[in-house]
Design a protein around this motif. Structure first.
Motif, mmCIF file in Angstrom:
data_model
loop_
_atom_site.group_PDB
_atom_site.id
_atom_site.type_symbol
_atom_site.label_atom_id
_atom_site.label_comp_id
_atom_site.label_asym_id
_atom_site.label_seq_id
_atom_site.Cartn_x
_atom_site.Cartn_y
_atom_site.Cartn_z
ATOM 1 N N GLY A 1 24.167 -4.547 -6.540
ATOM 2 C CA GLY A 1 24.940 -4.950 -5.379
ATOM 3 C C GLY A 1 24.062 -5.269 -4.186
ATOM 4 N N LYS A 2 24.711 -5.534 -3.055
ATOM 5 C CA LYS A 2 24.011 -5.929 -1.843
ATOM 6 C C LYS A 2 24.154 -4.853 -0.770
ATOM 7 N N ALA A 3 23.184 -4.848 0.145
ATOM 8 C CA ALA A 3 23.187 -3.886 1.242
ATOM 9 C C ALA A 3 23.323 -4.627 2.564
ATOM 10 N N ASP A 4 24.130 -4.106 3.453
ATOM 11 C CA ASP A 4 24.230 -4.601 4.821
ATOM 12 C C ASP A 4 22.877 -4.369 5.492
ATOM 13 N N GLN A 5 22.307 -5.406 6.080
ATOM 14 C CA GLN A 5 20.967 -5.271 6.641
ATOM 15 C C GLN A 5 20.895 -4.199 7.738
ATOM 16 N N ARG A 6 22.013 -3.860 8.343
ATOM 17 C CA ARG A 6 22.018 -2.824 9.384
ATOM 18 C C ARG A 6 21.859 -1.418 8.813
ATOM 19 N N THR A 7 22.014 -1.295 7.479
ATOM 20 C CA THR A 7 21.891 0.020 6.846
ATOM 21 C C THR A 7 20.487 0.293 6.326
ATOM 22 N N VAL A 8 19.626 -0.710 6.336
ATOM 23 C CA VAL A 8 18.319 -0.595 5.688
ATOM 24 C C VAL A 8 17.234 -0.471 6.759
ATOM 25 N N VAL A 9 16.552 0.661 6.763
ATOM 26 C CA VAL A 9 15.512 0.910 7.763
ATOM 27 C C VAL A 9 14.193 1.226 7.066
ATOM 28 N N ASP A 10 13.113 0.994 7.784
ATOM 29 C CA ASP A 10 11.803 1.488 7.392
ATOM 30 C C ASP A 10 11.036 1.828 8.658
ATOM 31 N N ALA A 11 9.803 2.286 8.505
ATOM 32 C CA ALA A 11 9.001 2.670 9.673
ATOM 33 C C ALA A 11 8.012 1.583 10.070
ATOM 34 N N GLY A 12 8.255 0.358 9.638
ATOM 35 C CA GLY A 12 7.334 -0.723 9.961
ATOM 36 C C GLY A 12 7.225 -1.007 11.449
ATOM 37 N N PHE A 13 8.236 -0.619 12.227
ATOM 38 C CA PHE A 13 8.192 -0.845 13.672
ATOM 39 C C PHE A 13 7.055 -0.068 14.335
ATOM 40 N N LEU A 14 6.519 0.964 13.657
ATOM 41 C CA LEU A 14 5.389 1.695 14.230
ATOM 42 C C LEU A 14 4.158 0.800 14.394
ATOM 43 N N GLU A 15 4.105 -0.288 13.655
ATOM 44 C CA GLU A 15 3.015 -1.243 13.849
ATOM 45 C C GLU A 15 3.049 -1.835 15.255
ATOM 46 N N LEU A 16 4.226 -1.894 15.849
ATOM 47 C CA LEU A 16 4.327 -2.397 17.221
ATOM 48 C C LEU A 16 3.588 -1.486 18.192
ATOM 49 N N VAL A 17 3.557 -0.205 17.886
ATOM 50 C CA VAL A 17 2.843 0.753 18.733
ATOM 51 C C VAL A 17 1.367 0.776 18.361
ATOM 52 N N ARG A 18 1.071 0.858 17.058
ATOM 53 C CA ARG A 18 -0.326 0.930 16.620
ATOM 54 C C ARG A 18 -1.122 -0.283 17.049
ATOM 55 N N LEU A 19 -0.474 -1.430 17.137
ATOM 56 C CA LEU A 19 -1.171 -2.663 17.486
ATOM 57 C C LEU A 19 -1.049 -3.012 18.962
ATOM 58 N N GLY A 20 -0.545 -2.084 19.777
ATOM 59 C CA GLY A 20 -0.601 -2.262 21.222
ATOM 60 C C GLY A 20 0.461 -3.150 21.824
ATOM 61 N N ILE A 21 1.561 -3.376 21.093
ATOM 62 C CA ILE A 21 2.600 -4.289 21.572
ATOM 63 C C ILE A 21 3.709 -3.539 22.303
ATOM 64 N N LYS A 22 4.012 -2.335 21.862
ATOM 65 C CA LYS A 22 5.037 -1.495 22.481
ATOM 66 C C LYS A 22 4.431 -0.137 22.832
ATOM 67 N N PRO A 23 4.887 0.496 23.893
ATOM 68 C CA PRO A 23 4.395 1.837 24.217
ATOM 69 C C PRO A 23 4.991 2.875 23.279
ATOM 70 N N ALA A 24 4.261 3.969 23.089
ATOM 71 C CA ALA A 24 4.713 5.010 22.175
ATOM 72 C C ALA A 24 6.019 5.648 22.624
ATOM 73 N N ASP A 25 6.286 5.651 23.936
ATOM 74 C CA ASP A 25 7.505 6.291 24.439
ATOM 75 C C ASP A 25 8.652 5.308 24.647
ATOM 76 N N ASP A 26 8.528 4.124 24.085
ATOM 77 C CA ASP A 26 9.620 3.155 24.167
ATOM 78 C C ASP A 26 10.886 3.788 23.587
ATOM 79 N N PRO A 27 12.021 3.726 24.281
ATOM 80 C CA PRO A 27 13.224 4.427 23.811
ATOM 81 C C PRO A 27 13.735 3.926 22.464
ATOM 82 N N VAL A 28 13.599 2.645 22.196
ATOM 83 C CA VAL A 28 14.050 2.139 20.894
ATOM 84 C C VAL A 28 13.124 2.635 19.785
ATOM 85 N N ILE A 29 11.828 2.694 20.068
ATOM 86 C CA ILE A 29 10.882 3.251 19.098
ATOM 87 C C ILE A 29 11.255 4.697 18.787
#
Length: 738
Positions: free
Chosen positions: A561-589
Motif C-alpha cells: 500500500g501507500k503512505a501519506d507523506q505527512r506520516t513518514v519522517v526521518d532525521a535527515g533534517f539534522l543535516e540542515l544543522v550540521r551543515l550550518g544552514i539552520k541553528p540547533a535551537d530552531d523550533p522546527v528542528i
C-alpha cells in the motif's frame, strides 16, 4: 542461515601460536610435488555441470584484511567460521566465495568449520587486520590464522588441527572460486601440485605446504567435495581432475592427522593466468606464514605510526582499540589499482549476494558512492590521513560523469554501476573539497560542472532542483531536507573556493541559488497539519513540494500500500544543522527531533539508536531470514536501527553545546561493535527475531560499513574538540551569523 556464531564463546581453545610446533620444513613441499602431490590420483572430468547458481556469503563479516602494499591487490573477509569472499584484482571484484576446512574421522562424521562453534579474534600486533579463528567440533579443535602476503597477490592461512580423542583425523580444504565476480563460468584442474581455477580474466591456485594427499573437483550441489564428504561419512567417492565451465568447487586433503601432524600452511594465490597464480602461491608458500605475517604487521604499524594518537575523548583501551580498528577498516577499503576509490563495504547483503533477479551482476556494497566517500574522506581527514582524503577527492574528479553529475555508485575503476541521480552525491564532492581547501583550477573546473548540473537539473516529472530523483536512502524522488541541505551547503562552499581561487566574481549564481533554496526549503518539507504533532515538523520528503497535502507514495521494501507523506519522517533534517544552514535551537528542528524520537528511536542494550524512516522495510524478515523483494511468499521485512544516526545525533548535540550527551552517543556506537571491532550497518531493534537475536548487536547487514566507522572516528574527534570537525563554517557565517 546461521545466527548464533557471534554469540558462541569457546571456553577452551588451542594453545597460542607461540607454543605451537614449528611448521614442517619446506623440503616437504618438494617431496610431495615429486610424488605427484596426491595418493588418490585425480583423473577424468566431473559430470553434471554447470551446478547450482553461484551465490555469496552473508554480509556480517567478522574479518576484513589486506596488506598496506600495492604489490598485493588481494583482500580477504571472514564470516561464519570461514574465509568468505576474497577480492582480486580490485575491490569491486570478488574472486572466491569461501575457503574453509572440512574435518572428518573418515568413518562417522564430516564437519565444516562453519558448522560448529567458532570464535574470531584480532591477532595482529599494533592494530593490523590479522585474525585467528578458533573452531570446535566432534572431538577436534582447529585454529586458523589469516594474512595476505605484502609482496604478492595471495592469502596465507596457518592451519592447526588437533584431535581431542587421540583418534586420527582427516583434514580437507574446501575452496569455492568465483573469479571475476562470477562463479558460474569457472573451470578447475590440477597444475604443478596446485588446485587451479580460471575464467577468461583471472586464475587462482590453492597450494598446501606438503601438497594434497587426495583431491577432487565438482559442481556445486551435484558432486562437489563437500557433498561427497557429507554423504559418504567423510570419504571422497570420486577423484575428478577437471570441471567447468560452471560453478566449480575444489577440495584437497591436507597431509595432517591432528595427532602426529597438526600444522600446515595453505596459500591461495591469484594471477591473470594459471601459471602466474601457481607461481604466486608457491612463492608465498616458500616465504612462509610467519615471515609474511611479520611483514604484514610492520606495514600496518608504520601506517598507524604516521597518524596522531587516538583523541582524548577515548579513554579506555577498548575504545582506543575500536578507534584503531576503524581507521584500519577505512584504510583497507581503498583499492590499490585505483587510488582514492574507497568502497562502502566488502560485502553483498541479503538478496544482493544471492538473487540474480535483484543483482544479475555482483555489486551492491563493494562499490564507490560519492556520499560514502565524503564520509570516509572526512573520517580519514579527522584521523590525520590528509593524503587519503585528497586521493578520495582526486578519485571523485576522475569519476565524474560527462554531464557534470556523479553516478549513484560506480566500480573502483569509475565505471557507473547503478545509474540513478542523487543530487546530494553531486553536492558532497564540493563539501569535501572545501574541507581540503582544494581551490586549484582543475578542481574548480570539475566542481563547477557539478554545480551547473544541479542548477540546470529538471526531473522527468518537470520538477527543478533541489528536487532529486533519489534522496540519500536511494528509494524515493522528491524534496528531501537532507538533499537540499547538501546542495545549499555545497554551493556556498564552492563559491568560497572560487573566491580563494580567483574566480569569486563568477560565483554569484551559486550563492543566489543557495539563498533561494534556503528560504524555500521549509515550504517544501515542513508540514503544519501532519498527524505526529500539532506543531510544524520536517518530513522525510515530499513528492510534490506540498507538505500539507496528503500525497501518498509507496515506501517499497515489502511495504504494501501507500503512505501519506505527512506520516513518514526521518532525521535527515539534522543535516540542515550540521551543515550550518539552520541553528540547533530552531523550533522546527527541535519539534522534529521530538517526533523522530517518538517514531523512530529504539532503546537497546547498546544504547539508543534510530530507524532510517517510518515504515522502513530494508532489513531481515521477522523470522530472521534475509531481506528480499519481489517475492510473493515474503510479505514483511523490517529495517532495523542504524548506528550512524547516533553519530549524527551526537554532532547535533555538540552544536547545542551538550558534549556529555555527544560522548554518550560515541559509547552507543562503540557498543554495537562485533567481537573483532567491526561496526555494522544495522543492529537488531525490539522486533522479531529479538529476543532470539541480541538487540543492539549487528544483523546480517553490511559489516564492516565504512560510513559507520567514519562516523565513529569523526565523532570521537568532534567530542574532543567540542564541535563537529566537518562543520562548514562558511555556510554558518552566511546563514547564522548575519
Amino acid at each position: 542461515m546461521r545466527t548464533n556464531s557471534r554469540r558462541n564463546f569457546l571456553r577452551a581453545a588451542l594453545v597460542g601460536a607461540s607454543a605451537i610446533a614449528a611448521p614442517v620444513p619446506l623440503a616437504g613441499v618438494a617431496r610431495a610435488e615429486a610424488a605427484g602431490g596426491t595418493t588418490g590420483t585425480a583423473s577424468g572430468e566431473a559430470p553434471g555441470g554447470p551446478g547450482a547458481s553461484a551465490a555469496f556469503a552473508p554480509a556480517d563479516k567478522t574479518g576484513f584484511g589486506t596488506s598496506r602494499t600495492k604489490q598485493s591487490p588481494v583482500w580477504f573477509t571472514l564470516q561464519g567460521g570461514r574465509m568468505s569472499e576474497t577480492y582480486y584484482p580490485d575491490l569491486s571484484t570478488p574472486a572466491s566465495r569461501q575457503t574453509q576446512l572440512v574435518i572428518t574421522d573418515g568413518k562417522t562424521f564430516a564437519e565444516r568449520l562453519s558448522d560448529g562453534e567458532c570464535r574470531t579474534e584480532l591477532c595482529g600486533q599494533g592494530g593490523a587486520p590479522a585474525y585467528r579463528l578458533t573452531s570446535r567440533g566432534t572431538g577436534w579443535c582447529a585454529v586458523t590464522r589469516y594474512v595476505t602476503d605484502p609482496e604478492r597477490a595471495s592469502v596465507l592461512v596457518d592451519v592447526e588441527v588437533r584431535s581431542e580423542t587421540g583418534a586420527p583425523l582427516q583434514v580437507f580444504v574446501l575452496h569455492d572460486p568465483s573469479l571475476s565476480g562470477e562463479g558460474n563460468d569457472d573451470s578447475a584442474f590440477p597444475q604443478d601440485g596446485a588446485l587451479v581455477a580460471k575464467d577468461e580474466h583471472a586464475a587462482s591456485a590453492l597450494v598446501a605446504q606438503d601438497g594434497f594427499a587426495e583431491s577432487t573437483v565438482g559442481y556445486l550441489g551435484v558432486n562437489d567435495g563437500w557433498s561427497e564428504l557429507s554423504e559418504n561419512q567423510g570419504r571422497l567417492k570420486h577423484h575428478y581432475a577437471t570441471a567447468g565451465p560452471g560453478n566449480v568447487v575444489q577440495v584437497g586433503r591436507l597431509r595432517m592427522d591432528g595427532c602426529a601432524r597438526t600444522r600446515q600452511t595453505v596459500v591461495l594465490g591469484f594471477g591473470e593466468k594459471p601459471a602466474e597464480a601457481v607461481r604466486t602461491a608457491r612463492r608465498s608458500l616458500r616465504r612462509g606464514f610467519e615471515a609474511a605475517s611479520r611483514a604484514y604487521g610492520r606495514g600496518w604499524a608504520d601506517y598507524l605510526a604516521g597518524l596522531p594518537n587516538s583523541p582524548g575523548s577515548l579513554r579506555s583501551p577498548s575504545d582506543q582499540a575500536l578507534y584503531t580498528a576503524s581507521v584500519v577498516a577505512l584504510a583497507a577499503s581503498e583499492d590499490k589499482h585505483n587510488p582514492g576509490a574507497f568502497i562502502a563495504s566488502p560485502s553483498m547483503p541479503w538478496a544482493f549476494g544471492t538473487d540474480r533477479h535483484i543483482a544479475p551482476e555482483t555489486g551492491s556494497y563493494h562499490l564507490v558512492w560519492a556520499r560514502d566517500l565524503y564520509h570516509i574522506g572526512t573520517g580519514l581527514l579527522a584521523a590525520g590521513d590528509r593524503d587519503a582524503a585528497n586521493r578520495a577527492m582526486d578519485h571523485l574528479l576522475r569519476s565524474q560523469m560527462s554531464d557534470g553529475h556523479w553516478s549513484q555508485n560506480h566500480k573502483v575503476d569509475g565505471t557507473p554501476f547503478w545509474t540513478n541521480i542523487q543530487l546530494d552525491e553531486t553536492s558532497t564532492p564540493m563539501l569535501l573539497a572545501w574541507m581540503l581547501d582544494r581551490h586549484d583550477a582543475k578542481t574548480l573546473r570539475h566542481l563547477r560542472r557539478g554545480a551547473d548540473f544541479i542548477l540546470k537539473f529538471k526531473s522527468e516529472e518537470g520538477y527543478k532542483a533541489p528536487f532529486s530523483p533519489q534522496e540519500r536512502w536511494e528509494e524515493q524522488s522528491g524534496y528531501s531536507p537532507s538533499t537540499i541541505a547538501s546542495a545549499i551547503a555545497a554551493l556556498v562552499c564552492l563559491a568560497d573556493l572560487m573566491r580563494r581561487g580567483g574566480q569569486g566574481a563568477e560565483s554569484v549564481k551559486y550563492l543566489e541559488a543557495a539563498d533561494k533554496w534556503r528560504d524555500a526549503l521549509d515550504g517544501w518539507t515542513v508540514t503544519t497539519n501532519g498527524p505526529h504533532s500539532s506543531e510544524p515538523y520536517y518530513l522525510r520528503l515530499t513528492k510534490d513540494g506540498k507538505p500539507n497535502s496528503g500525497t501518498a507514495y509507496e515506501l517499497g521494501n515489502n511495504n504494501e500500500g501507500k503512505a501519506d507523506q505527512r506520516t513518514v519522517v526521518d532525521a535527515g533534517f539534522l543535516e540542515l544543522v550540521r551543515l550550518g544552514i539552520k541553528p540547533a535551537d530552531d523550533p522546527v528542528i527541535r519539534n522534529s527531533l521530538a517526533v523522530v524520537d517518538r517514531e523512530l528511536a529504539v532503546d537497546t542494550p547498546s544504547g539508543r539508536h534510530w530507524h532510517r524512516y517510518s515504515g522502513d522495510g530494508y532489513g531481515e524478515q521477522p523470522n530472521g531470514d534475509p531481506w528480499i523483494v519481489d517475492r510473493p511468499e515474503v510479505k514483511t521485512t523490517y529495517g532495523r536501527v542504524w548506528p550512524i544516526f547516533s553519530g549524527e545525533r551526537g554532532e547535533y548535540e555538540l552544536l547545542c553545546g551538550d558534549r556529555q550527551s555527544a560522548a554518550r552517543r560515541l559509547r552507543d556506537i562503540a557498543a554495537t561493535a562485533g567481537e573483532t571491532l567491526l561496526l555494522p550497518e544495522q543492529v537488531w531493534d525490539d522486533r522479531p527475531p529479538v529476543p532470539r537475536e541480541p538487540s543492539g548487536k549487528g544483523t546480517a547487514s553490511a559489516t564492516p560499513l565504512a560510513w559507520t566507522h567514519a562516523q565513529y572516528i569523526r565523532l570521537a574527534w568532534s567530542v574532543e574538540r567540542g564541535s563537529p570537525v566537518e562543520y562548514p563554517t562558511v555556510v554558518a557565517e552566511r546563514y547564522l551569523r548575519r
